[in-house]
Motif scaffolding. Structure first.
Motif, PDB file in Angstrom:
ATOM      1  N   GLU A 170      -6.973   3.121  -7.227  1.00 25.98           N
ATOM      2  CA  GLU A 170      -5.758   3.040  -6.403  1.00 25.98           C
ATOM      3  C   GLU A 170      -6.105   2.953  -4.928  1.00 25.98           C
ATOM      4  OE1 GLU A 170      -5.016   5.213 -10.201  1.00 25.98           O
ATOM      5  OE2 GLU A 170      -6.463   5.387  -8.556  1.00 25.98           O
ATOM      6  N   GLU A 171      -7.032   3.802  -4.466  1.00 28.70           N
ATOM      7  CA  GLU A 171      -7.412   3.770  -3.051  1.00 28.70           C
ATOM      8  C   GLU A 171      -8.061   2.437  -2.695  1.00 28.70           C
ATOM      9  OE1 GLU A 171      -7.424   8.274  -3.475  1.00 28.70           O
ATOM     10  OE2 GLU A 171      -7.690   6.490  -4.713  1.00 28.70           O
ATOM     11  N   GLU A 172      -8.931   1.957  -3.561  1.00 29.83           N
ATOM     12  CA  GLU A 172      -9.624   0.700  -3.258  1.00 29.83           C
ATOM     13  C   GLU A 172      -8.639  -0.464  -3.202  1.00 29.83           C
ATOM     14  OE1 GLU A 172     -13.593   2.435  -5.454  1.00 29.83           O
ATOM     15  OE2 GLU A 172     -12.865   0.473  -6.076  1.00 29.83           O
ATOM     16  N   SER A 173      -7.676  -0.465  -4.119  1.00 31.21           N
ATOM     17  CA  SER A 173      -6.649  -1.517  -4.086  1.00 31.21           C
ATOM     18  C   SER A 173      -5.782  -1.415  -2.836  1.00 31.21           C
ATOM     19  CB  SER A 173      -5.730  -1.400  -5.300  1.00 31.21           C
ATOM     20  OG  SER A 173      -6.286  -2.047  -6.400  1.00 31.21           O
ATOM     21  N   GLY A 174      -5.446  -0.182  -2.458  1.00 25.89           N
ATOM     22  CA  GLY A 174      -4.608   0.010  -1.279  1.00 25.89           C
ATOM     23  C   GLY A 174      -5.303  -0.478  -0.022  1.00 25.89           C
ATOM     24  N   PHE A 215      -2.302   5.063  -3.908  1.00 27.00           N
ATOM     25  CA  PHE A 215      -2.265   3.659  -3.484  1.00 27.00           C
ATOM     26  C   PHE A 215      -1.480   3.511  -2.179  1.00 27.00           C
ATOM     27  CE2 PHE A 215      -2.105  -0.860  -3.858  1.00 27.00           C
ATOM     28  CZ  PHE A 215      -0.801  -1.262  -3.599  1.00 27.00           C
ATOM     29  N   ARG A 235      -3.324   5.316   0.882  1.00 23.74           N
ATOM     30  CA  ARG A 235      -4.469   4.591   1.451  1.00 23.74           C
ATOM     31  C   ARG A 235      -4.028   3.304   2.140  1.00 23.74           C
ATOM     32  NH1 ARG A 235     -10.062   4.457   0.759  1.00 23.74           N
ATOM     33  NH2 ARG A 235      -9.763   6.703   0.529  1.00 23.74           N
ATOM     34  N   LEU A 236      -3.053   2.618   1.530  1.00 24.50           N
ATOM     35  CA  LEU A 236      -2.527   1.385   2.121  1.00 24.50           C
ATOM     36  C   LEU A 236      -1.930   1.679   3.500  1.00 24.50           C
ATOM     37  CD1 LEU A 236      -1.603  -1.582   1.981  1.00 24.50           C
ATOM     38  CD2 LEU A 236       0.355  -0.811   0.648  1.00 24.50           C
TER      39      LEU A 236
END
Ligand code: ATP
Ligand code: ATP
Lengths: 217, 217
Positions: free
Chosen positions: A120-124, B12, B15-16
């Motif tokens: 989730e963090e990497e996608s965000g 998500f 971080r976004l």
């Protein structure tokens, strides 16, 4: 060709397993849910139903013989940790685990996982860079302000050469460089500035993010 | 500089939001959980507690004035769909929504979201390419067998020039091309083959995946 064992067929484990198999690797998938195992049968080398927190189960499946072990269990943190420890004790050479929180990730690192994934963090984070420039389809960061962007050829560049569109040669260090032009499955690396772009082509560009933005604006 | 509204402060959305704010954008975050709002206060432009499925709430916050709307609610599919529809009716120009399943994603597309994100699948697919070559830190796909890889300079290349290490010039279409050499925050695009690599440097390479693999093997 690597031999990969994946425990956990959630969305992450499933996509990972399928892609690895399509890339030519040997993939064994383990899940305790019969339905999930059944739907993976044709998508990987082997799909087996079992409780991966049982060492006997893992040993029987030859987990100790694999190159890479993936713990793709998300919500069940206890199971995720137990399987990671079992992989470690069985000497799996390279272990990747997916984490559900920073503390979970920290724990997996301390156990000895070689890589911890926070989907989730990497996608965000990645989306933030791609939104910076909505025409960019995909982005790879090099520094905090510099990256590689893949984008569709903008309409206004259709049937123009790279030079006509304003792209300078590859030795200019301060502007963007077109590193590839893709047309279907055909890729031209460091295309000549006389190369003509067509609608539907993709460009792969490296440079300062704000300069790339000017191309697509 | 874009004006972005994010609904949902899970991993998500959080971080976004942070990354967008760090990139210089104006970010308003909405969540109905007070704690999550509080911890985001200093990380974005505004963080506001509220139920985003209420049109009055969104309107009061000026959502109709934003450039980009992000629906970062995952598990609560009904709320995710309702907020997406409200963004649409309020004419938010560009809407991104995060999906929890293929059916959820399909629904969001039909509602009119401009982009639908599947964080777990995207991470799984990306990891498959990075595992293909564990030394690759990050990968951007160009075609199914061709991509851009970022990797640390292998130990055995330390203090060698690119030419000594076996990298040929940029016009060779069939081999890999080193498109950037990074040392700290310093990036050299299309480095000269006389450029020397040091331990700690990073290389950004484009080429056939199996050729890149030979570099790191
Ligand atoms: N002890 C176990 N042995 C084998 N499989 C397990 C075990 N515990 C959980 N699993 C499996 O792991 C899979 C993924 O776990 P879970 O669904 O909790 O994660 P998730 O975070 O929802 O996954 P994703 O986000 O990738 O969709 C499930 O299919 C579940 O059956
Ligand atoms: N109607 C709503 N209005 C505002 N916020 C909401 C609403 N419904 C849910 N949220 C918020 O959305 C956030 C993210 O939702 P949720 O935690 O279900 O998704 P998630 O899939 O777990 O997120 P992630 O995977 O990104 O961690 C939560 O913080 C929740 O409070």
């Amino acid at each position: 060709k690597q031999h990969v064992v994946i425990v956990g067929l959630g969305r992450f484990g499933t996509r990972l397993g399928r892609t690895l198999y399509q890339l030519g690797h040997d993939v064994m998938a383990i899940d305790r849910d019969e339905e999930r195992v059944q739907s993976m049968m044709s998508e990987v080398t082997y799909a087996i139903r079992g409780d991966a927190t049982q060492e006997s189960v893992l040993r029987e499946m030859g987990v100790h013989n694999f190159d890479i072990g993936i713990v793709a269990i998300g919500a069940n943190i206890e199971a995720s940790i137990m399987v990671s420890v079992l992989f470690k004790t069985m000497n799996v050479p390279y272990i990747v685990a997916r984490a559900n929180s920073d503390l979970h990730g920290n724990t997996l690192e301390r156990i000895g996982c070689d890589r911890v994934i926070h989907p989730e963090e990497e996608s965000g984070r990645r989306l933030a860079y791609e939104l910076f420039n909505p025409d960019v389809e995909e982005y790879l960061g090099v520094t905090s302000s510099f990256g590689v962007s893949r984008l569709a050829v903008p309409d206004r560049f259709a049937n123009m050469t790279l030079r006509e569109a304003g792209f300078s040669g590859p030795r200019d260090k301060y502007r963007v460089v077109v590193i590839a032009l893709r047309r279907g499955e055909n890729v031209t690396l460091i295309p000549d500035s006389n190369e003509m772009m067509r609608l539907g082509d993709e460009l792969v560009i490296v440079g300062r993010d704000n300069l790339v933005q000017q191309i697509t604006a």
